[in-house]
Design a protein around this motif. Structure first.
Motif, PDB file in Angstrom:
ATOM      1  N   GLU A  11       0.696  -1.196   0.008  1.00 12.57           N
ATOM      2  CA  GLU A  11       0.186  -0.088   0.000  1.00 12.57           C
ATOM      3  C   GLU A  11       0.884   1.204   0.059  1.00 12.57           C
ATOM      4  N   LEU A  12       1.938   1.291   0.872  1.00 12.74           N
ATOM      5  CA  LEU A  12       2.944   2.403   0.837  1.00 12.74           C
ATOM      6  C   LEU A  12       3.386   2.669  -0.464  1.00 12.74           C
ATOM      7  N   THR A  13       3.907   1.544  -1.320  1.00 16.44           N
ATOM      8  CA  THR A  13       4.381   1.696  -2.654  1.00 16.44           C
ATOM      9  C   THR A  13       3.282   2.520  -3.687  1.00 16.44           C
TER      10      THR A  13
ATOM     11  N   VAL B 144      -7.753   0.278   8.528  1.00 16.88           N
ATOM     12  CA  VAL B 144      -6.409   0.037   8.227  1.00 16.88           C
ATOM     13  C   VAL B 144      -6.143   0.625   6.867  1.00 16.88           C
ATOM     14  N   LEU B 145      -6.905   0.773   5.880  1.00 17.37           N
ATOM     15  CA  LEU B 145      -6.633   1.542   4.593  1.00 17.37           C
ATOM     16  C   LEU B 145      -6.312   2.870   4.747  1.00 17.37           C
ATOM     17  N   ALA B 146      -7.490   3.561   5.812  1.00 22.68           N
ATOM     18  CA  ALA B 146      -6.990   4.919   6.144  1.00 22.68           C
ATOM     19  C   ALA B 146      -5.948   5.124   6.926  1.00 22.68           C
TER      20      ALA B 146
ATOM     21  N   ASP C 163     -10.250   5.907   0.966  1.00 21.11           N
ATOM     22  CA  ASP C 163     -11.191   5.583   0.212  1.00 21.11           C
ATOM     23  C   ASP C 163     -12.471   6.581   0.730  1.00 21.11           C
ATOM     24  N   GLU C 164     -13.372   7.212  -0.064  1.00 18.53           N
ATOM     25  CA  GLU C 164     -14.427   8.018   0.645  1.00 18.53           C
ATOM     26  C   GLU C 164     -15.286   6.703   1.503  1.00 18.53           C
TER      27      GLU C 164
ATOM     28  N   PHE D  26      -6.323  -8.016   2.896  1.00 10.96           N
ATOM     29  CA  PHE D  26      -4.986  -8.254   3.241  1.00 10.96           C
ATOM     30  C   PHE D  26      -4.425  -9.836   3.129  1.00 10.96           C
ATOM     31  N   ARG D  27      -5.028 -10.743   3.825  1.00 10.67           N
ATOM     32  CA  ARG D  27      -4.527 -12.166   3.891  1.00 10.67           C
ATOM     33  C   ARG D  27      -4.717 -12.634   2.257  1.00 10.67           C
TER      34      ARG D  27
END
Length: 644
Positions: free
Chosen positions: A176-178, A257-259, A285-286, A298-299
């Motif tokens: 996600e960071l990338t 976690v996404l936020a 994401d809104e 994620f898994r």
């Protein structure tokens, strides 16, 4: 045979060393040095010194040992303080000989050790510019805080969790960071595929930085328990091995976690760009996603990235569980489509029905959220790849669906001119994935297609694959593909041309000259002995920069004789030579003429020096919107979301 006098002299020397407490001092010195090194390993990173500072401490401790022994011979610590050691009963010749021996050892060890460490770069780090594959910040010398940072690579994060069962979460943070950093137009971000090879590496930061051609490396760890999540990141200026920032997040509970991942990415961008504020909004994401759906997603991605039939099957189970928790989770549905597509390709008898269902799932993911990068990439890659991997498909899927006729007018900042782009003319088959879902599809289809080339089949697909690899800075991988291409068809001029540039991208002028000589010896089209001599001359005078001067001369000659050359080739060559105005002028022409190279601007290192230019960023934004714009969004199919 050793006589009695020699034995007596040796005994006297040992006795004198004991009397002067040299041995006791040596043990104390080593113990103290060990404690200091342990403290330095803990304290130095907090002050930005990091590995470079630790190596200096080790060097000082090692080089200081012989001089310390000399001082221990000459002086002693008594109740009255430090005093010169009194002469003993031994003769003056022994004292003089022992002192001279210690001084000689000191000079040899200090001089030899210092020279060795200096050659190893302990005291002075070097950052080598590899032609056009590194930005101007990757230059020799120490870190200059005022120099702009234009390229970055996120190394795999370590799982430091007590139970060591959070590797999937660490991998998710890395992915996600990338992906989120890749949305920032001011930065070139190295793909996750390129950085995965440096997991658990023993290479130094300058070595990794040179290999990836980046200014900054991000490394760190994740520690996660049911009660707490901690993420620690270090930002390192790769050429000088200088720590430029340390970031840490410590949370008791993380529902979204996404936020949280978006928050981490935003703070990394702020730390890297400093006063150069990123115009691209790194927003979460809104629509909120259920925590249980996120965890299953994620898994699923972690299983998906194993790249095995079992992994894809397990990933589909996790993605299906995520969709049961949240049926509108577009990224999970895209993951389902990608896992189904790749799992089908693993089978001996590829099922067209399964491929069609994967495409329908990808279309549904786009309909759920056309802004989802995962949905965009999976849909585009599956659509473009179907004709390359399936022998028989329904007529409407035999080739990518055409776009409706459309044009776009781009107003260039600071210019009265505008660029009119005919979207029908733009070949959008090129795509450089940002996400793990897209990268796995792109790599699998490329490898499958390359291995299928036999007999009289064309090398065109190999050249296409190599061009995609080079557009993401993966020159070594491209070189291997191109070697296979020229071996299969020695007359393939386009493959030879790219092979020469692949060596240039790696900062290897000798390899470039050798590839050119092999090209001419193959008696293929496009190069002769005079061209090779001219290239060799340029390379000998200017290194890899000489290649670009030679290439510009050839393009100019070709334009005079043929009337035109691809504008993107002209733009790339001028960019590599630092001719920014000419590079931007030809780049605008390339966009207007629909040349696919404009879709590689985000990842190609040759454009690093232009990433701060607003005109370049506008072209970059437009290229991205054209690739994933609303005109490419398929309508939502009736009947809801297709399931497994």
């Amino acid at each position: 045979m050793v006589d009695s006098n020699d034995r007596s002299g040796l005994s006297q020397l040992v006795a004198e060393l004991r009397r002067r407490h040299v041995g006791r001092f040596a043990l104390g010195y080593l113990a103290s040095a060990f404690v200091i090194l342990q403290l330095a390993e803990i304290v130095l990173p907090a002050f930005g010194a990091g590995d470079g500072g630790l190596r200096v401490v080790v060097a000082v401790a090692a080089l200081g040992f012989p001089p310390a022994l000399v001082l221990a011979w000459m002086y002693d610590l008594t109740r009255e303080g430090i005093t010169r050691t009194e002469d003993g009963a031994t003769g003056p010749w022994l004292r003089t000989l022992a002192l001279a021996a210690l001084l000689l050892v000191t000079l040899l060890v200090t001089g030899g050790g210092g020279l060795y460490l200096a050659r190893q770069g302990v005291f002075e780090s070097r950052g080598e510019r590899s032609g056009a594959s590194a930005s101007s910040a990757v230059a020799e010398g120490s870190f200059d805080p005022s120099a702009p940072i234009r390229s970055i690579a996120v190394l795999p994060l370590e799982d430091n969790s007590p139970s060591e069962d959070q590797a999937y979460f660490a991998a998710s943070m890395h992915e996600e960071l990338t992906a989120k950093l890749s949305q920032v137009e001011e930065l070139r971000v190295v793909s996750r595929t390129s950085t995965m090879r440096y997991a658990d590496t023993v290479m130094t930061a300058p070595e990794i930085g040179r290999a990836l051609g980046v200014d900054v490396l991000v490394e760190g760890s994740v520690t996660r328990t049911p009660q707490r999540t901690r993420v620690t990141l270090q930002l390192i200026h790769a050429p000088s091995d200088t720590h430029i920032g340390s970031l840490q997040w410590d949370r008791e509970e993380i529902d979204d976690v996404l936020a949280f991942q978006t928050e981490v990415a935003r703070e990394v961008v702020d730390e890297v760009l400093k006063d150069r504020s990123a115009e691209t909004l790194l927003a979460a994401d809104e629509r909120e996603v259920e925590p249980a759906a996120q965890e299953a997603y994620f898994r699923g991605r972690y299983a998906y990235d194993r790249g095995t039939p079992e992994g894809y099957a397990q990933a589909m189970d996790y993605f299906e569980a995520a969709l049961e928790e949240d049926p509108d989770f577009a990224a999970a549905l895209a993951g389902m489509a990608g896992a189904r597509f790749l799992g089908t390709l693993q089978e001996d008898d590829v099922s067209s029905d399964e491929l069609v269902q994967a495409l329908e799932e990808a279309r549904s993911a786009m309909a759920l959220d056309s802004t989802s990068v995962e949905a965009q990439e999976v849909y585009a890659l599956i659509e473009q790849s179907l004709p390359r991997v399936a022998e028989a498909l329904p007529a409407d899927l035999a080739r990518p669906s055409p776009r409706r006729a459309d044009v776009r007018v781009i107003r260039m900042p600071g210019s009265v001119d505008s660029v009119v782009v005919d979207l029908d003319a733009l070949d959008t088959a090129w795509i450089q994935p940002l996400t793990a879902l897209g990268e796995r599809i792109e790599a699998s289809v490329r490898i499958r297609h390359a291995t299928s080339l036999q007999g009289g089949e064309t090398t065109g697909p190999l050249v296409f694959d190599a061009r995609q690899l080079m557009a993401t800075g993966r020159y070594a991988d491209a070189q291997r593909v191109l070697e296979a291409a020229v071996a299969a068809d020695p007359d393939a001029a386009s493959a030879w041309d790219l092979l020469v540039r692949a060596h240039v991208g790696q900062g290897d002028p000798e390899g470039a000259a050798n590839a050119a000589r092999r090209w001419a010896e193959a008696q293929g089209e496009g190069l002769d002995g005079a061209d090779v001599r001219a290239l060799t001359s340029h390379l000998s005078r200017s290194g890899v920069d000489g290649y670009w001067r030679w290439r510009l001369e050839r393009l100019e000659d070709r334009r005079r004789s043929e009337g035109s050359v691809p504008s993107f080739e002209m733009a790339t060559t001028h960019a590599a030579l630092g001719n920014e105005e000419e590079a931007l002028r030809f780049l605008a022409l390339a966009l207007r003429q629909g040349e696919p190279g404009v879709l590689s601007l985000r990842t190609d290192p040759v454009w690093d020096d232009l990433r701060d230019d607003e005109r370049f960023r506008e072209i970059l934004r437009q290229a991205r919107q054209i690739r994933f714009g609303p005109h490419a969004t398929p309508p939502r199919p009736p009947g809801g979301t297709p399931g497994r």
